[in-house]
Design a protein around this motif. Structure first.
Motif, PDB file in Angstrom:
ATOM      1  N   GLY A 117       0.784  -1.070  -0.148  1.00  0.00           N
ATOM      2  CA  GLY A 117       0.062   0.302  -0.014  1.00  0.00           C
ATOM      3  C   GLY A 117       0.954   1.160  -0.127  1.00  0.00           C
ATOM      4  N   GLY A 118       0.760   2.687  -0.532  1.00  0.00           N
ATOM      5  CA  GLY A 118       0.725   3.592  -0.760  1.00  0.00           C
ATOM      6  C   GLY A 118       1.728   4.186   0.911  1.00  0.00           C
ATOM      7  N   ALA A 174       3.915   5.595  -5.613  1.00  0.00           N
ATOM      8  CA  ALA A 174       3.107   5.286  -4.541  1.00  0.00           C
ATOM      9  C   ALA A 174       1.460   4.826  -5.706  1.00  0.00           C
ATOM     10  N   PRO A 175       1.620   5.235  -6.993  1.00  0.00           N
ATOM     11  CA  PRO A 175       1.553   4.832  -8.244  1.00  0.00           C
ATOM     12  C   PRO A 175       1.463   3.043  -8.207  1.00  0.00           C
ATOM     13  N   THR A 183       1.747   1.033  -6.338  1.00  0.00           N
ATOM     14  CA  THR A 183       0.711   0.534  -5.057  1.00  0.00           C
ATOM     15  C   THR A 183      -0.945   0.610  -5.444  1.00  0.00           C
ATOM     16  N   ARG A 184      -1.290   0.915  -5.817  1.00  0.00           N
ATOM     17  CA  ARG A 184      -3.075   0.366  -6.338  1.00  0.00           C
ATOM     18  C   ARG A 184      -3.942  -0.309  -6.627  1.00  0.00           C
ATOM     19  N   SER A 185      -4.773  -0.764  -6.844  1.00  0.00           N
ATOM     20  CA  SER A 185      -5.397  -1.876  -6.610  1.00  0.00           C
ATOM     21  C   SER A 185      -4.607  -3.041  -6.995  1.00  0.00           C
ATOM     22  N   GLU A 186      -4.362  -3.173  -7.932  1.00  0.00           N
ATOM     23  CA  GLU A 186      -3.617  -4.176  -8.465  1.00  0.00           C
ATOM     24  C   GLU A 186      -1.886  -4.582  -9.083  1.00  0.00           C
ATOM     25  N   GLY A 187      -1.860  -3.180  -7.991  1.00  0.00           N
ATOM     26  CA  GLY A 187      -0.290  -2.610  -8.736  1.00  0.00           C
ATOM     27  C   GLY A 187       0.635  -3.832  -7.996  1.00  0.00           C
ATOM     28  N   GLN A 229      -0.400  -4.202  -3.978  1.00  0.00           N
ATOM     29  CA  GLN A 229      -1.171  -3.617  -3.444  1.00  0.00           C
ATOM     30  C   GLN A 229      -1.643  -3.909  -2.146  1.00  0.00           C
TER      31      GLN A 229
END
Lengths: 615, 746
Positions: free
Chosen positions: B454-455, B518-519, B521-525, B528
């Protein structure tokens, strides 16, 4: 006006940056100098700085806790849960499986908490005693010269102290306790039934006592002692086997006892072989010498075990066995037995452990007066003889004498108290009406309850065996629930593994010179342990032991995981019902702190008693 | 030799004179008697030294044999190890999302590498140990293969017929249709199971359906009733009963009746059974036969998928039959979230983890066809060793050997790469040791990134890394400034500037991390965020332990110093803190953190913050104990150390930082390892406040429908896991203690 030269470099910088305004600022600063100077001087003092720093720190803490308190209190008052102690008087409304009779669902929260405290103390005290005993034995086993025992003790310790107590509690509760039989098929000790105790046992015991005197007597060589021991063992084993074979097993081919039977021959063969071996061993030396002169290696004639020692042992075996055969053949063995009808006293089942209750009757107080007198007398003897020993250097058996005095007074008291006759008649309720009837009759008809028994018994103490009603519920006896048993066993076993290590370390800490000195003085092994090793080991053992006791008392709060009604478990129920979380936690913390302080105070006192007093 | 020396002696007797002469020759050499050397002597000295010893040995041996035999009998014969095999993931990592697998694996491999490097840095592992490891690993791969090649799977017994079977209060009818899974080319065989006697039926041991199991139980109950009756009659004939017992037994004798022989009354497997195999996807008939005694239906399955077995006895309503089938085995079903976010079913064969997704056949009325599920088709009966190996051990080894091999390989790689460096020269030892320490230091941020994700975690890690690095830099600059002997005000200003720059740096780093990383760590990164509520198993246990020690370290040291401080307020506060927390059980702290924290910080009320709240409690708890350990170390230092510092003119905090604290910390390393072990065990208490750590998993399993009420296997497994880790750590601690690392610095 000030000249440039008088300005410090900082002022130059400020003046350069701020221009004339800066100069004015500096002037104002100078105006306040007389006030600031003493302050700055004071700050240069370390003590002042320390005081100020502490004040600052304390105020920070107060601020922090004040903030926490205010948030919490606003949050709590929103929910209508302002912490008070008033709720302790409210009706609790929940039953506790393990509670004294004065507690029920109608009692107050305060009483429920008291029940919890009692339950915690109950398990902690028993746990401390049992884990100390078990730990002590395991600790001694850890130092055993026997490899197997040492390894078992080592595995016990390592397996238990390297796994979490919680898992052990679960195992004791969900696996051990749950696999116990139902109450109807409870394991009973002693098992119900009729047992026959053979008179032969008494005979053997008597023989053994006689031989023991002989063995202990001076002048008996080791070889002869061993020979007679072997002979005695052969006597007992052979005649027991014979009796067993004759009476118990149908179609046993060696039907002995009927005189000169087929069984005589194998028996005679064994005895003859033994005697032959003895003879061979006796005269074997000559044969060996003869053989050696003819170039045959001598060792064929002397197996390693045919020493003079083994010769005597074999002789003992042959004589003992032969004697048994003779006694049996001539029917000299007493085959009578005492018939014992056993009733179960202890029940172990999935519902827990039930054992007999020991209840003080109405006459207990009178008897206890005697016992108290005995204790006083014993104490006096103990102190007085101790003093005599100190003055005269003469040893006195003060322990034995004190015990004797105590026992005498207790027995005399028991007899004196029992002389007064029981009331001849008693008022009982039977069939819905109250009648006066003779005591013996009421007893025979089973109309006496526990209270009546306690009132009328002529003895000071009453042992009450557990009795069940039709549904298996116990009416009398002391009951330990499975939760209590599981928690107790888990705590005891877990803590004992730590105590064992402490005991081991303590014993190893005694310098070996101490032992050697004790042996040089001719102390027996028991004296060595009691007077040399333990007093010194205790010094090392007690401080860490106290830590383990504290751990055990705190670990008892894991009762909540299996539902034993200890302080913490009951408090969580109280907190859930009343919503008084803050007060609840406060009470629990105070209780455990008090318990810890109490235990450490006792351990400190003991430690002071055993500490090495130096200059 | 002995013969030669004696043969030339005159006569059979040895006079003293002859002996004296022989003394000047080569002295006679004899072997020491076997009672003095060798295994016999060892046994005598260590097991049968005295009478008491002998008795103890016999008792101890009996005890050991009893325990070992009982344990083996249970674990081979009766234990259902599928509880562990099919819940291994739950045990290890709890219910974390599938995307966490790769991340956690990375972390585990990193840890293995770190362990390898540390082994090389601080000690020497002998080649022999590696050899043993390699042999063990090869065995791990070889044993299951060998087992599968040499031992056939036991058959699955399935009932057929129209009649109900009854024993006790249970009445069961056979299923006429049952669905199973199979792979392309697999051959199934179906025969009629014939039982020559009731005893054979009672001893049946394999996968069975409910009907066959009921039949088996009926036979067992009947035999048991017969035995009980015999026992009662024998007891009544003897003279060992009290009147009460006699009355009870007589009443039981009157009441009890033996049911009619099972094989006859149900006509078990007396008539031929009509069997049909259908395709699960379209219901098409694939094979069909009427199987009587000695007949066999063989059929090779055409493709991976579902099949339906139909079985009935057309000739009679009275008879029932039991089919012995091979190639058809029970199925575990479980749900999982597909990539598109929908819930789907997976079906796994118990014996070899063959897997089918979805496609379960339906009946005409729309319901699912009864499946050969593990719940109704448990392994029943006492297993023999061969079946144990084939059914339980082989699948377990197949499941763990890959991971174990990979981990060991990485440990070896870490060890040998560092060891090679060390062999190059003495100066590389320092390099390797530095690397070993750094590997541990990188672990907390790495775990934060990989486990929490996560971010926020990215920002925190970036911030902390920059903060720590920056602090070191600021410290160095500050020391330079101090040396430069600047006027006080200027020094203060420079310090202020430094501080500002430092804070700015951290803020900048955090901002950059937020904007750039942080990008990811987005939901499917890549990183995550994972849901803390799903953390569990051994992962949670380890997390709590490590956090509990690492976070407690600064607090513990501060409290230890505070307790020894000369300032009364600070001493009082530290003492209160330490004694309050040490006087209270951990479980109260845990409950307090769960129940009370939400009053103080209302935003922390949600369940997903539970792991964090518990971490706080564990940290507070262990910091108090750590403080006492450190205080012990400080008190153990000779006072001369501090006095020397004073004599040199160092200020108090420098004496602490450079002289007393380092020595005290070194001295208490063993105590701290002990603290670590005890914390590792104590974290199991979080199971009581509802977290699913490895201990909590056992309770979860006991509630699963497949393994209702089964606890022993899970507890034994947990026991072993805890034992291995704690014991290994205590060995390390003992090594540190004996190596003298606690002594003053050389």
């Amino acid at each position: 006006m000030f000249t440039r030269a008088r300005l410090s470099r900082l002022q130059q910088v400020i003046a350069r940056v701020l221009g004339p305004g800066g100069a004015v600022l500096m002037q104002i600063f100078r105006l306040f100098r007389p006030i600031l100077r003493p302050l700055i001087n004071a700050l240069a003092d370390l003590r002042v700085r320390q005081v100020l720093g502490q004040l600052f720190f304390a105020s920070l803490l107060i601020l922090f806790f004040g903030w926490m308190g205010s948030t919490a209190s606003s949050e709590l008052s929103q929910k209508g849960l302002v912490p008070t102690f008033n709720f302790l008087d409210l009706r609790s409304g929940f039953e506790i499986s393990e509670s004294p009779e004065w507690y029920s669902g109608n009692s107050s929260y305060g009483r429920a908490f008291a029940v919890g405290m009692i339950n915690t103390v109950r398990i902690v005290i028993l746990g401390l005693v049992l884990s100390s005993i078990l730990g002590f034995f395991i600790g001694v086993f850890l130092l055993s010269s026997n490899w197997l025992i040492r390894s078992i003790a080592r595995s016990y310790v390592e397996a238990l102290r390297n796994t979490p107590l919680l898992v052990q509690i679960f195992v004791w509760y969900f696996i051990v306790m749950f696999s116990l039989p139902k109450i109807q098929q409870a394991i009973t000790i002693p098992g119900e039934g009729i047992t026959f105790i053979s008179l032969r046992l008494a005979l053997w015991a008597l023989l053994w006592l006689i031989l023991w005197r002989y063995w202990r007597g001076s002048g008996v060589s080791v070889e002869r002692r061993e020979a007679s021991q072997y002979g005695f063992a052969a006597l007992v084993i052979t005649s027991e086997l014979a009796a067993y074979g004759y009476f118990e097993i149908e179609g046993w081919p060696w039907s002995w006892g009927a005189g000169f039977s087929a069984a005589f021959w194998p028996f005679a063969l064994v005895i003859a072989a033994l005697l032959g071996l003895v003879l061979l061993a006796h005269f074997g030396g000559g044969v060996k010498g003869w053989a050696v002169t003819r170039g045959i290696s001598g060792r064929w004639f002397a197996p390693f075990w045919i020493g003079s020692r083994w010769r005597l042992r074999l002789l003992g075996l042959a004589l003992g066995g032969g004697l048994a055969g003779l006694i049996f053949s001539f029917g000299l063995l007493p085959m009578a037995a005492v018939r014992l009808e056993l009733r179960p006293a202890i029940f172990i089942s999935i519902r827990g452990l039930v054992f007999p209750a020991l209840l003080p009757t109405a006459r207990f107080a009178a008897w206890f007066a005697f016992v108290g007198l005995g204790i006083l007398l014993a104490g006096f003897i103990w102190l007085w003889l101790g003093r005599r020993t100190e003055i005269t250097g003469q040893p006195y058996p003060r322990g034995t004498l004190a015990l004797l005095a105590l026992l005498t007074l207790a027995l005399v008291g028991w007899w004196m108290v029992g002389t007064a006759a029981a009331p001849a008649h008693i008022v009982v309720e039977g069939g819905g009406e109250t009648v006066l009837m003779p005591l013996a009759e009421a007893e025979a008809e089973g109309l006496l309850g526990t209270a009546e028994r306690l009132r009328t018994s002529t003895r000071p103490l009453l042992i009450q065996l557990p009795t069940q009603n039709r549904f298996g519920r116990f009416l009398t006896g002391v009951e330990f629930t499975p939760e209590y048993m599981a928690l107790l066993l888990a705590l005891v076993v877990y803590t004992s593994s730590f105590i064992a290590e402490i005991v081991r370390a303590g014993i190893q800490a005694v310098p070996s010179g101490q032992l050697e000195a004790g042996r040089a003085l001719g102390l027996s092994q028991a004296q060595l342990l009691a007077r040399i090793i333990f007093p010194q080991a205790l010094r090392v053992i007690i401080p860490p032991l106290g830590n383990q006791y504290l751990n055990l008392s705190k670990n008892s709060s894991l009762a909540i995981s299996i539902g034993y009604a200890d302080t913490f478990n009951i408090t969580t129920t109280i907190m859930n019902q009343s919503g008084q979380t803050v007060t609840g936690f406060f009470m629990v913390m105070v209780f455990y702190l008090a318990l810890s302080l109490f235990i450490s105070a006792i351990m400190n006192a003991i430690n002071d008693r055993f500490r090495l007093v130096t200059r | 030799m002995a013969g030669e020396t004696t043969s030339h002696l005159p006569g059979g007797t040895m006079s003293p004179a002859v002996r004296n002469e022989a003394y000047f020759e080569e002295p006679e050499r004899r072997k020491p008697p076997i009672t003095v050397v060798g295994p016999v002597a060892w046994v005598r000295a260590n097991l049968f030294g005295s009478t008491l010893d002998t008795i103890l040995t016999v008792l101890g041996a009996a005890f050991v044999i009893f325990v070992v035999v009982t344990l083996l009998q249970w674990s081979i014969g009766a234990a259902n190890w599928y509880t562990v095999i099919f819940n291994l993931r739950l045990f290890m990592v709890g219910r974390v999302e599938p995307f966490m697998d790769a991340r956690l694996a990375t972390l585990a491999l990193y840890l293995a590498l770190a362990v390898g490097v540390n082994l090389a840095a601080w000690s020497v592992v002998r080649v022999r140990v590696w050899l043993v490891l390699v042999v063990g690993l090869i065995a791990l791969f070889l044993i299951p293969t060998l087992i599968e090649a040499s031992i056939p799977l036991p058959p699955t017994y399935l009932g057929a017929g129209q009649r109900e079977v009854t024993t006790g209060s249970i009445t069961v009818a056979p299923q006429s249709r049952v669905a199973f899974i199979g792979g392309a080319g697999e051959e199934i065989t179906i025969t009629l199971a014939e039982f020559s006697s009731e005893g054979e039926l009672a001893r049946l041991s394999s996968f069975t359906d409910v009907m066959t199991n009921t039949l088996r139980n009926a036979a067992r109950n009947r035999l048991a009733a017969q035995r009980r009756l015999g026992g009662i009659q024998e007891a009544l004939a003897g003279n060992r009963l009290t009147d009460r017992q006699r009355g009870e037994l007589e009443a039981e004798l009157e009441k009890s009746e033996i049911p009619p022989a099972i094989l006859n009354s149900y006509q078990v497997s007396a008539l031929p059974v009509s069997v049909t195999v259908r395709a699960g996807w379209n219901g098409e008939e694939l094979a069909s036969a009427v199987i009587g005694a000695g007949d066999e239906l063989r059929y090779a399955l055409p493709q991976d998928g579902w099949y339906v077995l139909e079985k009935s006895i057309p000739a009679s309503d009275e008879s029932i039959a039991t089919l012995a089938t091979r190639g058809i085995y029970p199925i575990f079903d479980r749900t999982f979230i597909r990539d598109d976010g929908k819930r789907a079913y997976q079906y796994v064969r118990a014996t070899d983890r063959f897997l089918i997704e979805g496609g379960r056949p339906r009946e005409e009325n729309g319901t699912d066809t009864p499946m050969l599920g593990i719940i109704e088709h448990q392994y029943k009966g006492l297993r023999g060793p061969a079946n144990y190996l084939r059914v339980m051990l082989a699948p377990f080894l197949q499941q763990v050997n890959g991971a174990l091999a990979l981990l060991t390989a990485l440990v070896a790689a870490g060890y040998y790469s560092s060891f090679g460096l060390i062999l190059r020269g003495e100066r590389f030892v320092r390099t390797v040791r530095r690397a070993a320490v750094w590997l541990w230091l990188y672990l907390p941020p790495l775990s934060l990134l990989l486990i929490v994700g996560g971010g926020d975690s990215v920002v925190i890690v970036a911030g902390v890394l920059v903060a720590v690095g920056g602090l070191l830099a600021v410290w160095r600059i500050w020391e330079r400034l101090r040396m430069a002997a600047l006027p006080p005000l200027r020094r203060a200003l420079a310090g202020l500037a430094l501080l500002l720059a430092y804070i700015g740096l951290i803020v900048l780093a955090a901002w950059l991390a937020r904007a750039l990383l942080a990008p990811l760590t987005r939901s499917e990164g890549l990183l995550q965020a994972s849901d803390p509520q799903l953390w569990g198993g051994f992962l949670l246990t380890m997390m709590l332990t490590v956090v509990g020690i690492v976070a407690a370290f600064p607090i513990g040291i501060a409290m230890a110093l505070g307790r020894r401080s000369s300032l009364p307020v600070i001493r009082l506060v530290s003492t209160l803190y330490i004694e309050l927390i040490r006087g209270v059980p951990l479980i109260t702290l845990l409950f307090m953190s769960v129940l009370l924290v939400s009053f103080v910080v209302p935003s922390l009320g949600g369940p997903d913050s539970a792991p964090y709240k518990v971490m706080v409690a564990v940290t507070l708890f262990s910091s108090a104990y750590l403080a006492e350990n450190v205080r012990g170390g400080l008190q153990g230092l000779p006072p001369g150390q501090e006095e020397a510092g004073k004599a040199v003119g160092l200020p108090g905090w420098r004496i602490t930082l450079h002289i007393t604290l380092p020595q005290a910390l070194r001295a208490v390393i063993p105590a701290m390892v002990g603290q670590f072990i005890s914390l590792f065990k104590d974290t199991s208490l979080v199971a009581v406040v509802g977290l699913i750590d490895i201990t909590g998993v056992a309770n979860v399993i006991a509630a699963q429908t497949e393994f209702q009420g089964l606890r022993r296997e899970a507890y034994l497994f947990i026991f072993i896991v805890y034992f291995i880790f704690s014991f290994a750590m205590s060995l390390v601690s003992r090594r540190i203690e004996t190596s003298g690392a606690g002594a003053a610095r050389r």
